[in-house]
Enzyme design. Sequence first.
Site, short mmCIF file in Angstrom:
data_model
loop_
_atom_site.label_atom_id
_atom_site.label_comp_id
_atom_site.label_asym_id
_atom_site.label_seq_id
_atom_site.Cartn_x
_atom_site.Cartn_y
_atom_site.Cartn_z
N VAL A 131 61.28 4.55 180.56
CA VAL A 131 61.21 4.76 182.01
C VAL A 131 62.59 4.69 182.65
O VAL A 131 62.97 5.54 183.46
CB VAL A 131 60.25 3.72 182.65
CG1 VAL A 131 60.37 3.73 184.17
CG2 VAL A 131 58.81 4.04 182.25
N THR A 155 55.25 -1.56 185.42
CA THR A 155 53.84 -1.75 185.76
C THR A 155 53.58 -3.25 185.81
O THR A 155 53.69 -3.94 184.79
CB THR A 155 52.96 -1.08 184.69
OG1 THR A 155 53.32 0.30 184.63
CG2 THR A 155 51.49 -1.21 185.03
N GLU A 195 55.56 3.76 188.36
CA GLU A 195 55.95 5.04 187.75
C GLU A 195 54.75 5.68 187.05
O GLU A 195 54.04 5.00 186.32
CB GLU A 195 57.10 4.79 186.75
CG GLU A 195 57.60 6.04 186.07
CD GLU A 195 57.90 7.15 187.08
OE1 GLU A 195 58.69 6.92 188.01
OE2 GLU A 195 57.33 8.24 186.93
N PHE A 196 54.57 6.97 187.27
CA PHE A 196 53.42 7.67 186.68
C PHE A 196 53.82 8.68 185.62
O PHE A 196 52.99 9.47 185.18
CB PHE A 196 52.61 8.36 187.79
CG PHE A 196 52.02 7.40 188.78
CD1 PHE A 196 50.84 6.73 188.49
CD2 PHE A 196 52.66 7.12 189.97
CE1 PHE A 196 50.29 5.81 189.38
CE2 PHE A 196 52.13 6.21 190.88
CZ PHE A 196 50.94 5.55 190.58
N ASN A 206 45.79 4.27 185.46
CA ASN A 206 45.76 4.25 183.98
C ASN A 206 44.38 3.85 183.46
O ASN A 206 43.90 4.40 182.47
CB ASN A 206 46.83 3.30 183.44
CG ASN A 206 48.16 4.01 183.27
OD1 ASN A 206 48.28 5.19 183.59
ND2 ASN A 206 49.16 3.30 182.79
N PHE A 233 41.85 15.60 180.49
CA PHE A 233 41.56 14.27 179.95
C PHE A 233 40.14 14.14 179.43
O PHE A 233 39.55 13.06 179.46
CB PHE A 233 41.85 13.20 181.01
CG PHE A 233 43.11 12.45 180.69
CD1 PHE A 233 44.34 13.04 180.94
CD2 PHE A 233 43.08 11.21 180.09
CE1 PHE A 233 45.51 12.40 180.60
CE2 PHE A 233 44.24 10.55 179.75
CZ PHE A 233 45.46 11.15 180.01
N GLY A 278 46.47 5.40 172.63
CA GLY A 278 47.46 4.42 172.18
C GLY A 278 48.60 4.42 173.17
O GLY A 278 48.41 4.68 174.36
N CYS A 302 51.26 2.13 177.30
CA CYS A 302 50.70 1.87 178.63
C CYS A 302 49.20 1.61 178.66
O CYS A 302 48.77 0.53 179.05
CB CYS A 302 51.04 3.03 179.56
SG CYS A 302 52.80 3.11 179.90
P1 NAD Z 1 61.04 0.09 177.04
O1 NAD Z 1 60.71 -1.03 176.15
O2 NAD Z 1 61.20 1.47 176.49
O3 NAD Z 1 62.37 -0.23 177.87
C1 NAD Z 1 62.67 -1.47 178.43
C2 NAD Z 1 64.18 -1.69 178.32
O4 NAD Z 1 64.51 -2.90 179.03
C3 NAD Z 1 64.68 -1.88 176.89
O5 NAD Z 1 65.73 -0.96 176.65
C4 NAD Z 1 65.17 -3.33 176.85
O6 NAD Z 1 66.29 -3.51 175.99
C5 NAD Z 1 65.56 -3.54 178.30
N1 NAD Z 1 65.65 -4.94 178.73
C6 NAD Z 1 64.89 -6.00 178.38
N2 NAD Z 1 65.31 -7.11 179.01
C7 NAD Z 1 66.35 -6.74 179.78
C8 NAD Z 1 67.22 -7.45 180.68
N3 NAD Z 1 67.07 -8.75 180.92
N4 NAD Z 1 68.19 -6.75 181.29
C9 NAD Z 1 68.36 -5.42 181.05
N5 NAD Z 1 67.58 -4.72 180.22
C10 NAD Z 1 66.59 -5.37 179.60
O7 NAD Z 1 59.87 0.10 178.15
P2 NAD Z 1 59.34 1.36 178.99
O8 NAD Z 1 58.39 2.13 178.19
O9 NAD Z 1 60.50 2.02 179.64
O10 NAD Z 1 58.48 0.60 180.10
C11 NAD Z 1 59.07 -0.12 181.16
C12 NAD Z 1 58.00 -0.41 182.20
O11 NAD Z 1 57.52 0.82 182.75
C13 NAD Z 1 56.76 -1.12 181.65
O12 NAD Z 1 56.27 -1.99 182.65
C14 NAD Z 1 55.78 0.01 181.43
O13 NAD Z 1 54.45 -0.42 181.50
C15 NAD Z 1 56.10 0.92 182.59
N6 NAD Z 1 55.76 2.33 182.39
C16 NAD Z 1 55.99 2.93 181.19
C17 NAD Z 1 55.71 4.28 181.01
C18 NAD Z 1 55.94 4.96 179.69
O14 NAD Z 1 55.40 6.06 179.50
N7 NAD Z 1 56.70 4.38 178.78
C19 NAD Z 1 55.18 5.02 182.07
C20 NAD Z 1 54.97 4.38 183.31
C21 NAD Z 1 55.26 3.03 183.45
#
Ligand code: NAD
Length: 442
Positions: free
Chosen positions: A11, A123, A153-154, A213, A254, A262, A265
């Site tokens: 994200v 999220t 974020e969606f 979701n 969907f 899986g 999210c």
């Molecule tokens: P991710 O694990 O890919 O990325 C998180 C990042 O944060 C990692 O690079 C990690 O090293 C970093 N991090 C951890 N602690 C930190 C700190 N103290 N300071 C700086 N960086 C730090 O996670 P993601 O998939 O990007 O998801 C992030 C959020 O967004 C979650 O809450 C997820 O539910 C939500 N989200 C994800 C998606 C998706 O499709 N992946 C979509 C919508 C919402």
Amino acid sequence: MKIAVVGTGYVGLVTGTCFSETGNNVTCVDIDKSKVDKLNAGKITIYEPGLEKIFLRNQKEGRLHFTTSLADAVKEARIVFLALPTPPGENGSADLKYILGVAADLGKLLTANDYKVIVDKSTVPVGTAEKVKTAILNNGAPEFSFDVVSNPEFLREGVAVDDFMKPDRVVIGTTSEKATKLMNDLYAPFVRQGNPIIFMDEKSAELTKYAANSFLAVKISFMNEIAQLCERLGADVDMVRRGIGSDSRIGKRFLFPGIGYGGSCFPKDVQALVMSSDEVKYDFKILNAVMDVNVAQKLHLLPKIKAYFGGNLKGKKIALWGLAFKPNTDDIREAPALNIIDVLVDEGAVVTAFDKEAMENVKQLIRDKINYSENQYDALKGADALVIATEWNEFRTPDFDQVLALLKNKVIFDGRNLFELEQMKDLGFHYESVGRAKVVSK
Ligand code: NAD
């Protein structure tokens, strides 16, 4: 506008890159130094179609920066996004340690007369904006030097750049006029085609993300149960899907049955919403059932595979196409392929897998538990059966002459319903899929 994005994963990297694309000056922060070094060297850290091009362009033009220093990133930023992990805690509720840890650090950095908007993009459960605000204040930030906004974020992995650049809607939870104006200015270039920016209170915004979701997970598990019924009643789920999808109240999207949802999210968000409900003594019955159905569905193909081999998989060579939890991503979090591998290997089968983007991540996770193939056809050499776990486009119309020549047995177990039953019959395959008749060829 100067922006900081804290957390540079799926994200955060997309968010930072896309905001730089509309002219903002963005600094992304991550605690993972190797990730930051790689990004600073111009190397992208995730596979996401279309991202690399705009990442490189904006980096070259000096609008996109990467650092491990939170202080450097937020110093000049007007808006600070938190795109941090919110994994399930021990009881399944969202673990806020990353969010609240960074909030505490921000508290030490914020000063009077330098107003900033702190945005929860992760999220997070209802009430988190309030907790973030308290953590910032408790760590020394002056009152009124900031507002905390919820902006869930969606985006979908695989089409994340498009989703971010042209969102169906932007949801912003805030009651602050100052923050409303800044967020509106920031997002205006993304909604020029008229899609709405929906402003609401923080709690409603937080719940909107979980509700979206969870509703999508309901649709998936519902169709998977209809598929189960189809198999038992002799109906065809593809027909039923088309029959109900043409009703505009239901919609076409969907409704595809398969081997369960899986990813990073749906599983954790459904679980977290159930836990939030439990906390306020509400039993969210539908979502409990959605989770149960999904756990079972991930293993839907296994009894079919075992039955075909007379209950004994010892020494059977299984080719596996697809490891990512869905196509167009290298993300393997909660991927059904991993559950299938566990059972196959436990039962003594030898698995050779191919996935064009996710193999490296699987190698790091399970190493030589399975074999890996250079391409989709090599995986088939001498295999007793092919199992399909991810609907990558290149699996949809394979060269069947090669498939037939390489497989030892003409047997396919398809968790994504990629092929027409007639075609499988004509080609002489034994073919089992989800919610459709079994094709039995001699
Ligand atoms: P991710 O694990 O890919 O990325 C998180 C990042 O944060 C990692 O690079 C990690 O090293 C970093 N991090 C951890 N602690 C930190 C700190 N103290 N300071 C700086 N960086 C730090 O996670 P993601 O998939 O990007 O998801 C992030 C959020 O967004 C979650 O809450 C997820 O539910 C939500 N989200 C994800 C998606 C998706 O499709 N992946 C979509 C919508 C919402």
